[in-house]
Design a protein around this motif. Structure first.
Motif, short mmCIF file in Angstrom:
data_model
loop_
_atom_site.label_atom_id
_atom_site.label_comp_id
_atom_site.label_asym_id
_atom_site.label_seq_id
_atom_site.Cartn_x
_atom_site.Cartn_y
_atom_site.Cartn_z
N ARG A 54 12.84 -3.67 -4.70
CA ARG A 54 12.57 -2.96 -5.95
C ARG A 54 13.21 -1.58 -5.94
N GLY A 55 12.97 -0.83 -4.85
CA GLY A 55 13.54 0.51 -4.77
C GLY A 55 15.05 0.50 -4.74
N GLN A 95 5.40 1.01 -5.77
CA GLN A 95 4.14 0.31 -5.99
C GLN A 95 3.35 0.21 -4.68
N ARG A 96 2.19 -0.42 -4.76
CA ARG A 96 1.20 -0.32 -3.71
C ARG A 96 1.72 -0.61 -2.30
N ALA A 97 2.26 -1.81 -2.09
CA ALA A 97 2.67 -2.19 -0.74
C ALA A 97 3.91 -1.44 -0.27
N HIS A 98 4.64 -0.81 -1.23
CA HIS A 98 5.82 -0.05 -0.86
C HIS A 98 5.50 1.41 -0.56
N ALA A 99 4.27 1.84 -0.87
CA ALA A 99 3.91 3.24 -0.72
C ALA A 99 4.12 3.76 0.70
N SER A 156 -3.08 6.07 -3.94
CA SER A 156 -4.16 6.54 -4.82
C SER A 156 -3.69 6.77 -6.25
N GLN A 157 -2.47 6.33 -6.57
CA GLN A 157 -1.99 6.42 -7.95
C GLN A 157 -1.98 5.05 -8.63
N ALA A 158 -2.55 4.06 -7.96
CA ALA A 158 -2.60 2.72 -8.54
C ALA A 158 -3.55 2.70 -9.74
N GLU A 159 -3.39 1.66 -10.54
CA GLU A 159 -4.29 1.49 -11.69
C GLU A 159 -5.69 1.10 -11.20
N HIS A 160 -6.71 1.31 -12.06
CA HIS A 160 -8.10 1.06 -11.65
C HIS A 160 -8.36 -0.42 -11.35
N ASP A 161 -7.60 -1.30 -11.98
CA ASP A 161 -7.85 -2.73 -11.76
C ASP A 161 -6.99 -3.30 -10.62
#
Length: 536
Positions: A30-31, A43-47, A56-61
Motif C-alpha cells: 500500500r505504502g 493503516q493498522r497493521a502497517h503502523a 490510536s488513529q484507527a476508526e472506533h469500529d
C-alpha cells in the motif's frame, strides 16, 4: 586467453569507507503504491513500520488486523551499469575472446604466429649465405623474394587486425572505465504483523526483515594496461616487420646488380633475426611486468592473463521483532497519539570481494565466512494528531532506530587472488531516521505527503537519500482500492519514482499489489510489492 570471469561476471552484475544508514523505505504494497508514504496515512497493521502512534488513529469500529505475508523488492541501477554490461557481454567480450581462441584458424593470435613464421623463414633463408651466393644468382634472389612476399602477406593481415583490435579494446576499456566504481544496489523486504488498535490503548506485534545491498565493479589500471597493450605490442611488431621487408626489397634490388656487400648482408640477416625474435616493451599487469609479444609470438601471460579487477559487495540484513504500544493523550485540549516500538534487532553484515579470474561458485559457506552477526535493542517513537473541522486531517512525526550503533564487517578474502589477500571491510552505521507526514483521510479518498527530515547516507556507493513523496488512494465501496504515488530524492537529481497499485478487500480479506519505476528510465530504479492480510 584472458579469463572471462570479471569480463563476464562483473559484466553481468565493483579502502574501507564509512557506510551509513539505509533509506527510510518500508516495503509494504500500500505504502509503495502511494509513493512510500505512510507516516500519517498507514493503516493498522502497517503502523509499526511507519509510525506506531497511528494504532490510536484507527476508526472506533476497527477491531484488529493481521498482515501475513508481505514481500517487496526494489533494484536501483543509477549509472545504468546493467545495460553497459549486457552490451559488452553480448558483443565486445565475444569479439575480444575470439582474438585468442585456440580453436580458430583465422584470428589475431594465429596471424601474429604467421608473421613470426614468415620472419623466421626469411632469416633461415638468409642465414649462412654470403654476398657471392646472392649477387647475380637468379634462383637465390627468386627464393628470397618469395620469402619476402610471404612476410609482406603476413604483415598485411596483421596490420588489418591491428586496426580492428585497437578499436575493439578502446571501446571495451572505455565502457569498463565508464562504469568502474558505479553502484548497483537493491533492497528486499518481508514482514508480518498483528495489530489491536484503540484510542485508550493499542498494541501490535511485528516481525520484519530487510536486506539492503550495494555492489560495484572496479576496473583496475593493470587490466586497462593489459587490454590496451595488445594493439600497441602488435603495432611495434608490425613496424619492425615493415622496416625489414622494405630494407630487404632494397637489398634484393642491389643483388640483381651484384652490389650487395658482406656488411649489408650481415646487417639484413641480423635484422631478420631480431624481427623473428621480436619482444614488445614490458607493461605492468596483475601478473607483474610482462611483454605481450615474446620471441615473435603472444606470450603465455598475454594468452591466459591474470586480472585483478574486482567485484565488491556490501550488504546489511536487519531483522526486527517489535512490540508496539500506543495511546491517545490530551495536551492543551488537543488529542495527540503517542506510540513506541521497543524491538530486538538482529543485524547481519556482509562483505564479499572477488577478482576477475575467479570462476568458482558462490556457496552458502562463502557467505557465512563473509558475514558478521550482531544482536541489539532499539526503539521507534512516533506521534500523530488529527485536526480540521471534521478531523479528517492527520499530521504524523516519527523517529526510527533511535539508538545509533556502528557494526563492523569482516575483512573479505579476495576470491581468485593468486596469493591469499584480504580487503578491509567498511563499517555500517544504523543511524536514527526522522520523517514527517501529512494526510487527508476521507470517506473515499486518502491523500498523503511524507518528507524525510534528515538525509540518510548510503549503505556504500549509491546516492544518499532524502525522500519527499506524495500518494493517493481511491477506495470503491471498501472493496477495491486504486493507488498512485510519486517520490523524489532531494539529495540528487533525476531520482524520481512513480508508483501504482491496487487493493482488493472483500469481507475483510486484503490483497495488495504495487509496482514502481523511474519514469525517465525504468532501469534506473524499479520495484514491486505484494501482501495479504485480514482487517476486522
Amino acid at each position: 586467453m584472458t579469463k572471462r570471469s570479471l569480463l563476464a561476471v562483473t559484466i553481468a552484475t565493483l579502502g574501507a569507507a564509512s557506510v551509513q544508514a539505509t533509506p527510510f523505505l518500508p516495503m509494504d504494497a500500500r505504502g509503495l503504491a502511494m509513493g512510500n508514504t505512510g507516516v500519517a496515512s498507514a493503516q493498522r497493521a502497517h503502523a509499526p513500520s511507519y509510525n506506531p502512534s497511528l494504532l490510536s488513529q484507527a476508526e472506533h469500529d476497527d477491531d484488529f488486523a493481521i498482515l501475513i505475508p508481505q514481500f517487496g523488492i526494489s533494484v536501483a541501477d543509477e549509472a545504468e551499469m546493467y545495460d553497459t554490461f549486457v552490451d559488452m557481454n553480448d558483443d565486445l567480450i565475444p569479439e575480444f575472446e575470439a582474438l585468442f581462441d585456440n580453436a580458430e584458424s583465422d584470428n589475431f593470435d594465429k596471424h601474429i604466429e604467421a608473421l613470426d613464421q614468415a620472419s623466421q623463414a626469411l632469416y633461415d633463408a638468409l642465414n649462412g649465405l654470403s654476398a657471392t651466393d646472392v649477387n647475380n644468382v637468379d634462383a637465390t634472389i627468386a627464393n628470397l623474394r618469395a620469402k619476402n612476399a610471404d612476410l609482406q602477406t603476413a604483415l598485411t593481415t596483421v596490420t588489418a587486425d591491428i586496426n580492428d583490435v585497437d578499436n575493439l579494446t578502446d571501446q571495451l576499456t572505455s565502457d569498463l572505465n565508464s562504469v568502474s566504481g558505479n553502484p548497483l544496489s537493491g533492497r528486499l523486504g518481508a514482514s508480518a504483523a498483528i495489530a489491536f488498535p484503540g484510542k485508550r490503548f493499542a498494541a501490535a506485534i511485528s516481525l520484519s526483515g530487510n536486506v539492503t545491498f550495494s555492489g560495484r565493479a572496479y576496473f583496475s589500471p593493470e587490466d586497462n594496461n593489459l587490454i590496451n597493450g595488445y594493439a600497441d605490442a602488435a603495432n611495434g611488431y608490425a613496424s619492425d616487420a615493415q622496416a625489414l621487408t622494405t630494407d630487404f626489397d632494397t637489398l634484393l634490388d642491389g643483388a640483381e646488380n651484384g652490389d650487395v656487400t658482406e656488411a649489408q648482408l650481415t646487417a639484413i640477416t641480423d635484422q631478420a633475426q631480431s624481427t623473428s625474435n621480436y619482444t614488445s616493451d614490458t607493461i605492468t599487469t596483475a601478473s607483474g611486468d610482462i611483454s605481450i609479444i615474446e620471441d615473435g609470438q603472444l606470450s603465455s601471460e598475454a594468452e591466459d592473463a591474470d586480472l585483478n579487477s574486482r567485484l565488491e559487495l556490501v550488504g546489511v540484513a536487519v531483522s526486527d521483532l517489535g512490540v508496539s504500544f500506543s495511546r491517545e493523550f490530551s495536551f492543551w485540549e488537543k488529542k495527540i497519539a503517542i506510540g513506541i516500538t521497543p524491538k530486538l534487532q538482529r543485524v547481519i553484515t556482509l562483505h564479499y570481494v572477488t577478482e576477475a579470474d575467479y570462476d568458482g561458485d558462490i556457496d552458502e559457506q562463502d557467505l557465512e565466512d563473509s558475514s558478521e552477526t550482531f544482536n541489539q535493542f532499539n526503539v521507534d517513537l512516533g506521534a500523530s494528531f488529527r485536526f480540521g473541522s471534521t478531523n479528517k486531517w492527520v499530521f504524523g512525526l516519527v523517529g526510527k532506530n533511535l539508538i545509533s550503533k556502528t557494526y563492523e564487517t569482516k575483512p573479505a578474502e579476495v576470491r581468485g587472488a593468486v596469493v591469499t589477500t584480504y580487503q578491509d571491510g567498511p563499517e555500517i552505521s544504523l543511524k536514527p531516521q526522522y520523517r514527517a507526514g501529512l494526510a487527508f483521510n476521507g470517506d473515499w479518498t486518502t491523500v498523503a505527503i511524507d518528507v524525510d527530515l534528515t538525509e540518510n547516507d548510503p549503505i556504500a556507493w549509491e546516492n544518499p537519500t532524502q525522500y519527499a513523496a506524495i500518494g493517493a488512494e481511491f477506495d470503491v465501496f471498501d472493496t477495491l482500492q486504486l493507488r498512485a504515488g510519486y517520490r523524489t530524492n532531494l539529495s540528487v537529481s533525476d531520482a524520481e519514482v512513480a508508483s501504482i497499485g491496487f487493493g482488493f478487500s472483500p469481507f475483510g480479506l486484503h490483497i495488495d499489489i504495487a509496482a514502481m519505476a523511474n519514469p525517465n528510465d525504468v532501469e534506473k530504479e524499479a520495484g514491486v510489492a505484494l501482501e495479504t492480510g485480514f482487517y476486522f
